[in-house]
Design a protein around this motif. Structure first.
Motif, PDB file in Angstrom:
ATOM      1  N   GLY A 277       0.821  -1.195   0.000  1.00 33.61           N
ATOM      2  CA  GLY A 277       0.000   0.000   0.000  1.00 33.61           C
ATOM      3  C   GLY A 277       0.856   1.246   0.000  1.00 33.61           C
ATOM      4  N   TYR A 278       0.848   1.982  -1.105  1.00 38.44           N
ATOM      5  CA  TYR A 278       1.445   3.316  -1.268  1.00 38.44           C
ATOM      6  C   TYR A 278       2.871   3.433  -0.725  1.00 38.44           C
ATOM      7  N   GLY A 279       3.690   2.419  -1.020  1.00 43.98           N
ATOM      8  CA  GLY A 279       5.081   2.450  -0.581  1.00 43.98           C
ATOM      9  C   GLY A 279       5.996   3.064  -1.623  1.00 43.98           C
ATOM     10  N   PRO A 280       7.054   3.764  -1.219  1.00 45.77           N
ATOM     11  CA  PRO A 280       8.057   4.226  -2.174  1.00 45.77           C
ATOM     12  C   PRO A 280       8.681   3.042  -2.897  1.00 45.77           C
ATOM     13  N   ALA A 281       8.953   3.221  -4.190  1.00 42.93           N
ATOM     14  CA  ALA A 281       9.477   2.102  -4.984  1.00 42.93           C
ATOM     15  C   ALA A 281      10.708   2.468  -5.790  1.00 42.93           C
ATOM     16  N   ASP A 282      10.897   3.746  -6.089  1.00 39.17           N
ATOM     17  CA  ASP A 282      12.038   4.208  -6.887  1.00 39.17           C
ATOM     18  C   ASP A 282      12.593   5.444  -6.202  1.00 39.17           C
ATOM     19  N   LEU A 283      13.469   5.234  -5.221  1.00 41.34           N
ATOM     20  CA  LEU A 283      13.943   6.353  -4.409  1.00 41.34           C
ATOM     21  C   LEU A 283      14.746   7.390  -5.192  1.00 41.34           C
ATOM     22  N   PRO A 284      15.620   6.994  -6.153  1.00 35.98           N
ATOM     23  CA  PRO A 284      16.322   8.036  -6.900  1.00 35.98           C
ATOM     24  C   PRO A 284      15.388   9.006  -7.616  1.00 35.98           C
TER      25      PRO A 284
ATOM     26  N   SER B 296      13.052  18.144   9.962  1.00 38.04           N
ATOM     27  CA  SER B 296      14.312  18.738   9.519  1.00 38.04           C
ATOM     28  C   SER B 296      15.038  17.828   8.542  1.00 38.04           C
ATOM     29  N   VAL B 297      14.714  16.541   8.574  1.00 34.79           N
ATOM     30  CA  VAL B 297      15.350  15.555   7.694  1.00 34.79           C
ATOM     31  C   VAL B 297      14.259  14.710   7.053  1.00 34.79           C
ATOM     32  N   ALA B 298      14.360  14.495   5.739  1.00 34.18           N
ATOM     33  CA  ALA B 298      13.375  13.677   5.044  1.00 34.18           C
ATOM     34  C   ALA B 298      13.476  12.229   5.510  1.00 34.18           C
ATOM     35  N   PRO B 299      12.356  11.490   5.514  1.00 33.88           N
ATOM     36  CA  PRO B 299      12.410  10.075   5.924  1.00 33.88           C
ATOM     37  C   PRO B 299      13.405   9.270   5.104  1.00 33.88           C
ATOM     38  N   GLU B 300      13.475   9.536   3.796  1.00 35.18           N
ATOM     39  CA  GLU B 300      14.385   8.767   2.941  1.00 35.18           C
ATOM     40  C   GLU B 300      15.836   8.979   3.363  1.00 35.18           C
ATOM     41  N   ALA B 301      16.170  10.200   3.805  1.00 33.03           N
ATOM     42  CA  ALA B 301      17.536  10.465   4.252  1.00 33.03           C
ATOM     43  C   ALA B 301      17.864   9.687   5.513  1.00 33.03           C
ATOM     44  N   ASP B 302      16.890   9.576   6.425  1.00 33.17           N
ATOM     45  CA  ASP B 302      17.130   8.778   7.619  1.00 33.17           C
ATOM     46  C   ASP B 302      17.305   7.307   7.276  1.00 33.17           C
ATOM     47  N   LEU B 303      16.529   6.812   6.307  1.00 34.72           N
ATOM     48  CA  LEU B 303      16.651   5.412   5.905  1.00 34.72           C
ATOM     49  C   LEU B 303      18.021   5.127   5.298  1.00 34.72           C
TER      50      LEU B 303
ATOM     51  N   ALA C 111      17.705   0.175  -2.217  1.00 34.88           N
ATOM     52  CA  ALA C 111      16.476   0.234  -1.418  1.00 34.88           C
ATOM     53  C   ALA C 111      15.231   0.447  -2.259  1.00 34.88           C
ATOM     54  N   SER C 112      15.338   0.366  -3.575  1.00 28.85           N
ATOM     55  CA  SER C 112      14.216   0.652  -4.472  1.00 28.85           C
ATOM     56  C   SER C 112      13.678  -0.638  -5.083  1.00 28.85           C
ATOM     57  N   PRO C 113      12.507  -1.095  -4.652  1.00 30.89           N
ATOM     58  CA  PRO C 113      11.968  -2.341  -5.222  1.00 30.89           C
ATOM     59  C   PRO C 113      11.859  -2.310  -6.739  1.00 30.89           C
ATOM     60  N   ALA C 114      11.460  -1.185  -7.307  1.00 32.40           N
ATOM     61  CA  ALA C 114      11.285  -1.101  -8.759  1.00 32.40           C
ATOM     62  C   ALA C 114      12.601  -1.266  -9.499  1.00 32.40           C
ATOM     63  N   LEU C 115      13.709  -0.965  -8.830  1.00 33.19           N
ATOM     64  CA  LEU C 115      15.020  -1.067  -9.464  1.00 33.19           C
ATOM     65  C   LEU C 115      15.730  -2.360  -9.111  1.00 33.19           C
ATOM     66  N   GLN C 116      15.100  -3.198  -8.297  1.00 34.23           N
ATOM     67  CA  GLN C 116      15.695  -4.462  -7.880  1.00 34.23           C
ATOM     68  C   GLN C 116      15.018  -5.684  -8.485  1.00 34.23           C
TER      69      GLN C 116
ATOM     70  N   HIS D  30       1.647   8.552  -6.627  1.00 34.52           N
ATOM     71  CA  HIS D  30       1.225   7.265  -7.195  1.00 34.52           C
ATOM     72  C   HIS D  30       2.161   6.772  -8.281  1.00 34.52           C
ATOM     73  N   ASP D  31       3.010   7.652  -8.844  1.00 40.07           N
ATOM     74  CA  ASP D  31       3.936   7.175  -9.867  1.00 40.07           C
ATOM     75  C   ASP D  31       4.965   6.204  -9.286  1.00 40.07           C
ATOM     76  N   GLN D  32       5.101   6.177  -7.961  1.00 41.49           N
ATOM     77  CA  GLN D  32       5.978   5.173  -7.342  1.00 41.49           C
ATOM     78  C   GLN D  32       5.417   3.765  -7.546  1.00 41.49           C
ATOM     79  N   SER D  33       4.135   3.594  -7.314  1.00 42.05           N
ATOM     80  CA  SER D  33       3.531   2.273  -7.549  1.00 42.05           C
ATOM     81  C   SER D  33       3.469   1.954  -9.040  1.00 42.05           C
ATOM     82  N   MET D  34       3.289   2.968  -9.868  1.00 41.76           N
ATOM     83  CA  MET D  34       3.319   2.750 -11.319  1.00 41.76           C
ATOM     84  C   MET D  34       4.693   2.225 -11.745  1.00 41.76           C
TER      85      MET D  34
END
Length: 313
Positions: A149-156, A170-177, A192-197, A218-222
């Motif tokens: 459900g609505y997960g990031p898939a292509d972080l770059p 102060s810091v984006a969630p992706e930066a902490d990850l 860390a990007s399912p779409a790229l793995q 939504h383009d992440q799920s696309m």
């Protein structure tokens, strides 16, 4: 099965040092049942296993063992630590499932936001016996189905958005990850990007995303759908008109923190919302015909199809 009449056994267990999972198992323990593992949201840095839908209603009352787990949070733990935790939990269920009435060959993942991302990432690596840096185990981490459900898939692809902060951030969630901004950690972002793995066969996927989601677009799920289709996988995508972020949640769960505008409980309130549906296989297209709207019954039917080998009426 009537929820009010369902009797369950609830257990809290340690699957790794300091990491707990909750098991909700329908009684009686007369036969092994498939298990669905819930992965909570919270931007990889908030919440715990209690940030979940009502596990009795979704879907212990329909003869699934429901499992909700903690995983290590960012920034104290960075990628791939959270992925390793999910895979370790799958191995724990497979090795210890008999004690809890779980069929070790029928384990599915269901995640929300950051949990959706982890479910998808574990799904695309399902066939990999051991990832770089992961502990070697003779027990498989494979799963039989994934609902994201609505997960990031292509972080770059999120670099231009990573400068946007939620109120008080102060810091984006992706930066902490990743241990720093995406643009400075592109290797980790790709990993860390399912779409790229996606590199080959995966278990069946069901993706759901709101077209009005401004936190994870939504383009992440696309992108994940496109990657899975390119490798010949079974995947169904629901893009839901007007839905924002967090619609799997009950009203009391804040996925990214208090004060954020989330669609808490909306899937429960609006089970007939319009959706644009994409399916990669004839079986997926038939599924979409039976379920023209995104809803919890569609999720239950997807798990019945993938974990029980049949469709629910």
């Amino acid at each position: 099965m009537d929820t009010a009449s369902t009797v369950v056994r609830r257990s809290t267990l340690e699957y790794a040092p300091g990491l707990l999972l909750d098991v909700v198992r329908p009684l009686p323990m007369s036969r092994p049942l498939p298990a669905i593992m819930w992965l909570h949201g919270g931007g990889w840095r908030l919440q715990d296993r209690t940030a979940c839908p009502d596990l009795l209603r979704h879907f212990a009352s329909q003869d699934f063992v429901m499992v909700s787990l903690d995983y290590r949070l960012a920034p104290a733990t960075t990628h791939p630590g959270q992925l390793f935790d999910v895979r370790r939990a799958v191995r724990w269920l497979r090795a210890n499932g008999a004690d809890h009435g779980i069929d070790p060959g029928r384990i599915g993942l269901w995640g929300s936001s950051a949990g959706g991302h982890l479910a998808a990432l574990a799904g695309v690596h399902s066939a990999v016996a051991c990832l770089p840096g992961e502990e070697v185990s003779s027990v498989s981490s494979a799963v039989a189905a994934v609902v994201d459900g609505y997960g990031p898939a292509d972080l770059p692809s999120m670099i231009d958005l990573a400068g946007e902060r939620a109120p008080g951030e102060s810091v984006a969630p992706e930066a902490d990850l990743l241990g720093g901004p995406i643009r400075d950690n592109l290797g980790a972002a790709v990993s860390a990007s399912p779409a790229l793995q996606v590199s080959g066969a995966t278990p069946p996927f069901l993706l759901m995303h709101g077209l009005a989601d401004t936190l994870v677009r939504h383009d992440q799920s696309m992108a994940l759908y496109t990657a899975l289709v390119a490798h010949g996988n079974d995947v169904i995508l629901y893009l839901i008109e007007g839905f924002g972020h967090g619609f799997f949640n009950p009203g009391a769960v804040f996925e990214l923190g208090p004060g954020l505008l989330l669609d808490q409980g909306r899937l429960e309130r609006e089970p007939s919302a319009l959706a644009r549906i994409h399916a990669s296989t004839p079986a997926g297209a038939a599924f979409a015909e039976r379920h023209p709207h995104a809803c919890f019954p569609a999720i239950a039917d997807f798990f019945a199809r993938t974990l029980k080998g049949r469709q629910r009426s």
